[in-house]
Design a protein around this motif. Sequence first.
Motif, PDB file in Angstrom:
ATOM      1  N   THR A 106      45.671  50.110  42.983  1.00 36.03           N
ATOM      2  CA  THR A 106      46.235  51.215  42.213  1.00 36.03           C
ATOM      3  C   THR A 106      45.119  52.175  41.816  1.00 36.03           C
ATOM      4  OG1 THR A 106      47.414  51.826  40.168  1.00 36.03           O
ATOM      5  CG2 THR A 106      46.026  49.871  40.090  1.00 36.03           C
ATOM      6  N   ARG A 107      45.464  53.423  41.649  1.00 33.41           N
ATOM      7  CA  ARG A 107      44.495  54.411  41.158  1.00 33.41           C
ATOM      8  C   ARG A 107      44.459  54.463  39.642  1.00 33.41           C
ATOM      9  NH1 ARG A 107      42.474  57.643  45.062  1.00 33.41           N
ATOM     10  NH2 ARG A 107      43.501  57.628  47.106  1.00 33.41           N
ATOM     11  N   LEU A 108      45.364  53.745  38.994  1.00 37.69           N
ATOM     12  CA  LEU A 108      45.423  53.748  37.534  1.00 37.69           C
ATOM     13  C   LEU A 108      44.426  52.739  36.982  1.00 37.69           C
ATOM     14  CD1 LEU A 108      49.308  53.928  37.145  1.00 37.69           C
ATOM     15  CD2 LEU A 108      47.653  55.810  37.030  1.00 37.69           C
ATOM     16  N   VAL A 109      43.151  53.045  37.161  1.00 38.04           N
ATOM     17  CA  VAL A 109      42.076  52.164  36.735  1.00 38.04           C
ATOM     18  C   VAL A 109      41.078  52.956  35.895  1.00 38.04           C
ATOM     19  CG1 VAL A 109      42.333  50.753  38.810  1.00 38.04           C
ATOM     20  CG2 VAL A 109      40.661  52.607  38.790  1.00 38.04           C
ATOM     21  N   THR A 110      40.256  52.228  35.157  1.00 38.05           N
ATOM     22  CA  THR A 110      39.190  52.896  34.403  1.00 38.05           C
ATOM     23  C   THR A 110      37.884  52.901  35.180  1.00 38.05           C
ATOM     24  OG1 THR A 110      38.586  50.863  33.259  1.00 38.05           O
ATOM     25  CG2 THR A 110      40.254  52.254  32.213  1.00 38.05           C
ATOM     26  N   GLY A 111      37.849  52.151  36.280  1.00 43.26           N
ATOM     27  CA  GLY A 111      36.648  52.119  37.104  1.00 43.26           C
ATOM     28  C   GLY A 111      36.878  51.270  38.336  1.00 43.26           C
ATOM     29  N   TRP A 112      36.182  51.610  39.429  1.00 42.60           N
ATOM     30  CA  TRP A 112      36.312  50.878  40.683  1.00 42.60           C
ATOM     31  C   TRP A 112      35.307  49.727  40.722  1.00 42.60           C
ATOM     32  CZ3 TRP A 112      40.593  52.363  42.913  1.00 42.60           C
ATOM     33  CH2 TRP A 112      41.037  53.675  42.732  1.00 42.60           C
ATOM     34  N   VAL A 113      35.672  48.684  41.429  1.00 42.92           N
ATOM     35  CA  VAL A 113      34.780  47.562  41.669  1.00 42.92           C
ATOM     36  C   VAL A 113      34.526  47.519  43.168  1.00 42.92           C
ATOM     37  CG1 VAL A 113      34.470  45.076  41.548  1.00 42.92           C
ATOM     38  CG2 VAL A 113      35.588  46.275  39.666  1.00 42.92           C
ATOM     39  N   ASP A 114      33.299  47.780  43.556  1.00 45.17           N
ATOM     40  CA  ASP A 114      32.936  47.861  44.966  1.00 45.17           C
ATOM     41  C   ASP A 114      32.851  46.464  45.591  1.00 45.17           C
ATOM     42  OD1 ASP A 114      31.840  49.902  47.033  1.00 45.17           O
ATOM     43  OD2 ASP A 114      30.400  48.240  47.132  1.00 45.17           O
ATOM     44  N   ALA A 115      32.932  46.440  46.925  1.00 45.91           N
ATOM     45  CA  ALA A 115      32.812  45.167  47.639  1.00 45.91           C
ATOM     46  C   ALA A 115      31.484  44.482  47.348  1.00 45.91           C
ATOM     47  CB  ALA A 115      32.974  45.389  49.138  1.00 45.91           C
ATOM     48  N   SER A 116      30.450  45.275  47.079  1.00 44.06           N
ATOM     49  CA  SER A 116      29.141  44.700  46.759  1.00 44.06           C
ATOM     50  C   SER A 116      29.147  43.992  45.406  1.00 44.06           C
ATOM     51  CB  SER A 116      28.071  45.798  46.750  1.00 44.06           C
ATOM     52  OG  SER A 116      28.343  46.760  45.742  1.00 44.06           O
ATOM     53  N   GLU A 117      30.239  44.164  44.627  1.00 45.84           N
ATOM     54  CA  GLU A 117      30.381  43.489  43.340  1.00 45.84           C
ATOM     55  C   GLU A 117      31.376  42.337  43.410  1.00 45.84           C
ATOM     56  OE1 GLU A 117      30.153  46.501  39.847  1.00 45.84           O
ATOM     57  OE2 GLU A 117      31.164  47.562  41.492  1.00 45.84           O
ATOM     58  N   ALA A 167      40.394  43.879  42.793  1.00 41.57           N
ATOM     59  CA  ALA A 167      39.315  44.094  41.838  1.00 41.57           C
ATOM     60  C   ALA A 167      39.315  45.512  41.273  1.00 41.57           C
ATOM     61  CB  ALA A 167      37.974  43.822  42.515  1.00 41.57           C
ATOM     62  N   CYS A 168      39.221  45.624  39.957  1.00 44.06           N
ATOM     63  CA  CYS A 168      39.160  46.937  39.297  1.00 44.06           C
ATOM     64  C   CYS A 168      38.846  46.727  37.822  1.00 44.06           C
ATOM     65  CB  CYS A 168      40.485  47.694  39.456  1.00 44.06           C
ATOM     66  SG  CYS A 168      41.877  46.917  38.590  1.00 44.06           S
ATOM     67  N   HIS A 169      38.406  47.790  37.180  1.00 45.55           N
ATOM     68  CA  HIS A 169      38.268  47.800  35.722  1.00 45.55           C
ATOM     69  C   HIS A 169      39.533  48.432  35.140  1.00 45.55           C
ATOM     70  CE1 HIS A 169      33.972  46.699  35.588  1.00 45.55           C
ATOM     71  NE2 HIS A 169      33.800  47.495  36.628  1.00 45.55           N
ATOM     72  N   PRO A 170      40.057  47.950  34.014  1.00 47.18           N
ATOM     73  CA  PRO A 170      39.502  46.900  33.156  1.00 47.18           C
ATOM     74  C   PRO A 170      40.084  45.512  33.410  1.00 47.18           C
ATOM     75  CG  PRO A 170      41.274  47.979  31.999  1.00 47.18           C
ATOM     76  CD  PRO A 170      41.196  48.637  33.359  1.00 47.18           C
ATOM     77  N   TRP A 171      40.995  45.386  34.374  1.00 49.28           N
ATOM     78  CA  TRP A 171      41.758  44.139  34.487  1.00 49.28           C
ATOM     79  C   TRP A 171      41.068  43.065  35.316  1.00 49.28           C
ATOM     80  CZ3 TRP A 171      44.295  48.941  34.965  1.00 49.28           C
ATOM     81  CH2 TRP A 171      45.107  49.276  33.892  1.00 49.28           C
ATOM     82  N   MET A 172      40.451  43.441  36.421  1.00 47.39           N
ATOM     83  CA  MET A 172      39.902  42.435  37.326  1.00 47.39           C
ATOM     84  C   MET A 172      38.445  42.771  37.621  1.00 47.39           C
ATOM     85  SD  MET A 172      40.815  39.569  38.701  1.00 47.39           S
ATOM     86  CE  MET A 172      42.611  39.608  38.643  1.00 47.39           C
TER      87      MET A 172
END
Length: 300
Positions: free
Chosen positions: A97-108, A62-67
């Motif tokens: 990966t660290r190449l993300v625009t934002g993190w998605v936390d487990a709570s999300e 999970a991550c922004h913007p892909w997942m």
Amino acid sequence: MITRRGFLKFAGVSFLSLASLGAYAVGIEPMLLTHVKRYQLTPPHWPAGLKLRVAVLSDIHACHPWMTPERIASLAAEANALKPDVIVMLGDYPAGTRLVTGWVDASEWAPALSGLKAPLGVLSILGNHDWWHDPFAQQAGAGPTVARKALESVGIAVLENDAVRLEKDGQGFWIAGLADQLALRPNKAKGRDKFKGLDDLDGTLAKVSDQAPIILLAHEPDIFPKVPWRVSLTLSGHTHGGQVRLFGYSPVVPSRFGNRFAYGHVVENDRNLIVSGGLGFSIAPVRFGMRPEILQIDLG
């Protein structure tokens, strides 16, 4: 003899082609509509007349913007639409990966998976990133990890060296889940000079108390040479099919066996392994020749 103008034209076309391929691999293929990869087989020890459909999700990352949580929720709906008897998830829920625009936390990401529904339930295991992204678990050398607690909080069972018996049409079968094989990172202060797995194959299979068939969930496929013939089918993720796969070959595979267990249905000595190409990615946000996929496995 090529002219200067011809050389510049060739170089320009080559550069544009490479740039287009790079843009496709980073910006398009990872976001393509999920491919449903279908398998149909009757593995060893499978009872005559037991028809079972298993939906498999692996390596969500999970991550922004892909997942994003919204996309994860849509993947859950896609899995439900396959009308499986049981849904299994093979680990690696946080970003790889660290190449993300934002993190998605487990709570999300965990609530986004809460929509998964199947008559025989939803079962999961953990992957290496579920352990590596949890500094407290790394320090303690034990769980429960944040990922496990998040999954259990939305009603999804987590199997770590455990097995559960399920039944369909009066016929039983087991789903066994291994703890991760690369769970603990090297830590000199803890006396670990290499990765340490927490998996216990023998102990897990010892919990199977009858002769009903076994489906084994193991995040990394490298365990497969040790899996006994007693296990009807092993399901793994982790490799992402290499993320880049051309003509059935992946140049880079996170496995000590290389392409042997990189992707797909592998049969060795009448033992069956299916390796999912997964949904997300790790290290670099690239997929080429390996679309995100959900598995539909029809047994019997």
